[in-house]
Design an enzyme around this catalytic site. Structure first.
Site, mmCIF file in Angstrom:
data_model
loop_
_atom_site.group_PDB
_atom_site.id
_atom_site.type_symbol
_atom_site.label_atom_id
_atom_site.label_comp_id
_atom_site.label_asym_id
_atom_site.label_seq_id
_atom_site.Cartn_x
_atom_site.Cartn_y
_atom_site.Cartn_z
ATOM 1 N N ASN A 249 -13.479 3.530 -4.510
ATOM 2 C CA ASN A 249 -12.850 3.686 -3.201
ATOM 3 C C ASN A 249 -12.254 5.062 -3.006
ATOM 4 O O ASN A 249 -11.751 5.683 -3.944
ATOM 5 C CB ASN A 249 -11.773 2.606 -2.984
ATOM 6 C CG ASN A 249 -10.415 3.056 -3.495
ATOM 7 O OD1 ASN A 249 -9.699 3.794 -2.808
ATOM 8 N ND2 ASN A 249 -10.074 2.651 -4.708
ATOM 9 N N CYS B 5 -3.052 8.636 -7.233
ATOM 10 C CA CYS B 5 -4.209 8.502 -6.340
ATOM 11 C C CYS B 5 -5.167 9.653 -6.641
ATOM 12 O O CYS B 5 -4.761 10.811 -6.601
ATOM 13 C CB CYS B 5 -3.775 8.548 -4.871
ATOM 14 S SG CYS B 5 -5.188 8.700 -3.754
ATOM 15 N N LYS C 109 0.871 -1.168 0.000
ATOM 16 C CA LYS C 109 0.000 0.000 0.000
ATOM 17 C C LYS C 109 0.916 1.228 0.000
ATOM 18 O O LYS C 109 2.058 1.158 0.448
ATOM 19 C CB LYS C 109 -0.829 -0.018 1.287
ATOM 20 C CG LYS C 109 -2.330 0.148 1.090
ATOM 21 C CD LYS C 109 -3.017 0.057 2.443
ATOM 22 C CE LYS C 109 -4.459 0.479 2.383
ATOM 23 N NZ LYS C 109 -5.358 -0.568 1.904
ATOM 24 N N ASN D 251 -3.809 3.720 -12.589
ATOM 25 C CA ASN D 251 -4.481 3.821 -11.301
ATOM 26 C C ASN D 251 -5.978 3.974 -11.583
ATOM 27 O O ASN D 251 -6.415 3.935 -12.731
ATOM 28 C CB ASN D 251 -3.933 5.031 -10.521
ATOM 29 C CG ASN D 251 -4.109 4.877 -9.006
ATOM 30 O OD1 ASN D 251 -5.172 4.459 -8.538
ATOM 31 N ND2 ASN D 251 -3.092 5.222 -8.257
#
Lengths: 275, 305
Positions: B71, B130, B47, B192
């Site tokens: 998410n 992200c 992670k 991603n």
């Protein structure tokens, strides 16, 4: 490949049907959801409190009319918000998830601490239905923290279930810890299996007892949870994920994570902290 | 079964097979990283880890939507200093341990990366993608200049392979790939999650606590395949494909588009950890049926004119 759909993982919004106080800090919340009503004892659901949080809770009962319940203690922001909700308010539910209790053996000792009684209550009903000889020990700090007194006393009167209460201050039932009472019970009667849920140090003691008395053992464990479907890694205990490989662990699997049980967990950041 | 046809060499790493655990999935504790490696992954990516501990967002953080998951977990991590202790339990891991890192500036990425490398990371993957945390991820990774500065800052401090994990949330992903390449990246990970959102109609609320999140799963696979295909044509770097891979056919599709290895994440929710082995078995059968001796022979085959 088709079918990325996990049927029970779709969030359903449901109306709260009723809220019943169990004691000054604990409430049972009733709602109707077809999939929740098919849960096995020990399975859990994720409950969304809109605008606040989403938390894992065990199913505490399922009724023939298709309603089910969760039983929740006020311990933080999310649980406080949930216990203050009323009939007609909307919550979201996902699940049921995880591996529940496996019914086995003819004589069962059920040991619960505080709201750890929630998943055990459903199990007790299942055991009684199956003709298992059940002894229940519920422990709490004091009489104000005991739950399911009515339901358990009813089972005792109508079904002959042996029900023993113990409080740390002696304000109800025996005085002392649930595990102290369990030890006394184990000395006098032979059991096939111990089922337990509650504070992890209590679970740890019960596990040591199960080994000492050569009794089979199943425990429902708790860890911080996010996804509930085994991908986020938040609820790790050793090589297992509580949401997917638990929350109920049997003797063999507990043996594999013994070094962590009652000792170590991860917080929301993934830092190791003592249990 | 003989798995030798799956041996993969990528940016200096040797992997027993081309499947990897994707970052963000499970990899925060030594216990689960080891479990994934034992289940058959050819490499594991942690992670994302930053400089300081971070609790992430409140729940709901992971929800199911059509054809995948949404998410916004918020990059929870114990901080690199604590994470190094976790890495200490993985010294005997039999596959490469790739540490995903993020920072709020190129220097911070480099700081975290160099600590991870010193602690034994086989390679570093830069989370430049992200889509739901302010000041990092896409806020750095959508800008080719910042990608260049970040990759260069990390390469200056780290002597291990550096992968740039790119975002599809831009008009031209190849601009990002070229920036990473020019700054010395050793491989590109693509892609991603895709920035997305879901709203509950009964309560009128966005479901994720953070409102916005990243979409993964089947829904993004065609986007990811397209990105890999475009990057393969634009830069001469190994590519690690990621996005909605659930079976051997998906994995092979990414390899034909140009990926030398593939990462698997969301599909673990559906298939469990046995997914790594089942994908490997499927690729072996495919190679045999098509007459290839090594998995490397199929990389980029879809580009043949």
């Amino acid at each position: 490949m088709s079918g990325w759909h996990i049927k029970n993982n779709v969030m359903r919004t449901v109306e709260i049907l009723d809220v019943k106080p169990e004691n000054p800090h604990v409430k049972t919340i009733f709602f109707r959801d077809e999939m929740c009503a098919s849960a096995e004892p020990g399975q859990f659901i994720m409950v969304w409190i809109p605008g606040v949080d989403e938390i894992p809770l065990s199913i505490s009962s399922i009724y023939p009319d298709g309603s089910s319940s969760v039983t929740v203690a006020e311990v933080g922001e999310a649980t406080r918000a949930l216990t203050r909700m009323r009939a007609g308010d909307i919550i979201g539910v996902r699940g049921p998830f995880g591996l529940g209790f496996k019914v086995s053996g003819e004589r069962a000792l059920v040991v619960g601490g505080g709201t750890g009684m929630a998943p055990l209550m459903m199990l007790i009903n299942r055991l009684v239905e199956g003709g298992v000889d059940v002894t229940v020990i519920e422990g709490a700090e004091n009489s104000n923290k005991l739950i399911f007194l009515d339901r358990l006393n009813n089972l005792s009167e109508s079904m002959g279930v042996e029900v023993l209460f113990t409080t740390e201050d002696g304000s109800y039932g025996f005085r002392g810890l649930a595990t102290d009472l369990a030890e006394r019970v184990l000395c006098n009667k032979r059991f096939d299996v111990i089922y337990t849920c509650g504070p992890e140090r209590m679970i740890r003691k019960a596990y040591e007892m199960a080994k000492a008395y050569s009794v089979d053992f199943q425990a429902s464990l708790e860890r911080y949870m996010r996804c509930a479907i085994g991908i986020c890694g938040s609820c790790t205990i050793g090589k297992y994920r509580v949401c997917r490989d638990g929350p109920v662990f049997d003797m063999e699997r507990i043996g594999e994570i013994e070094e962590y049980l009652g000792v170590l967990k991860y917080n929301e950041s993934g830092e190791r902290i003592p249990v | 079964m003989d798995y030798s046809a799956l041996k993969t060499h990528l940016a200096g790493l040797s992997m027993p097979n081309p499947t990897m655990l994707a970052s963000g999935i499970l990899g925060i504790s030594a216990g689960t990283l080891r479990a994934v490696a034992e289940a058959g992954a050819g490499a594991v990516v942690t992670k994302s880890v930053g400089l300081k501990p971070n609790a992430g967002y409140p729940n709901p953080t992971v929800i199911q939507v059509e054809c995948g998951f949404l998410n916004a977990v918020g990059l929870p991590n114990p901080g690199i200093h604590k994470f190094i202790e976790e890495m200490g339990e993985l010294r005997d891991l039999n596959v490469p341990l790739i540490v995903s890192v993020f920072g709020f500036s190129p220097e911070e990425y480099a700081e975290v990366a160099s600590l991870a490398a010193e602690a034994g990371a086989s390679a570093i993957e830069l989370n430049l993608s992200c889509p739901h945390v302010k000041g990092t991820g896409i806020e750095i990774g959508q800008n080719p200049e910042m990608v260049k500065l970040t990759v260069r800052a990390v390469k200056d401090r780290v002597d291990r392979p550096v992968f740039a994990k790119l975002t599809p949330n831009v008009a031209r992903i190849v601009d990002l790939a070229e920036a990473a390449y020019s700054a010395g990246a050793d491989a590109i990970t693509a892609i991603n999650t895709v920035r997305a959102m879901a709203i509950d109609v009964e309560t009128f609320r966005p479901i994720l606590a953070n409102r916005f999140g990243g979409l993964s799963g089947a829904a993004i696979k065609p986007i990811a395949v397209r990105c890999v295909y475009e990057i393969y044509e634009s830069v001469d770097l190994p590519i690690i494909g990621c996005g909605g891979i659930r079976d051997w056919r998906d994995a092979v599709e990414f390899m034909l588009a140009g990926a030398s290895a593939v990462q698997i994440g969301s599909a673990i929710a559906l298939e469990g950890l046995s997914i790594f082995k089942s994908i490997c078995d499927g690729i072996i059968s495919y190679l045999r049926r098509k007459g290839f001796r090594s998995v490397s022979e199929i990389v980029g085959l879809a580009h043949k004119k």
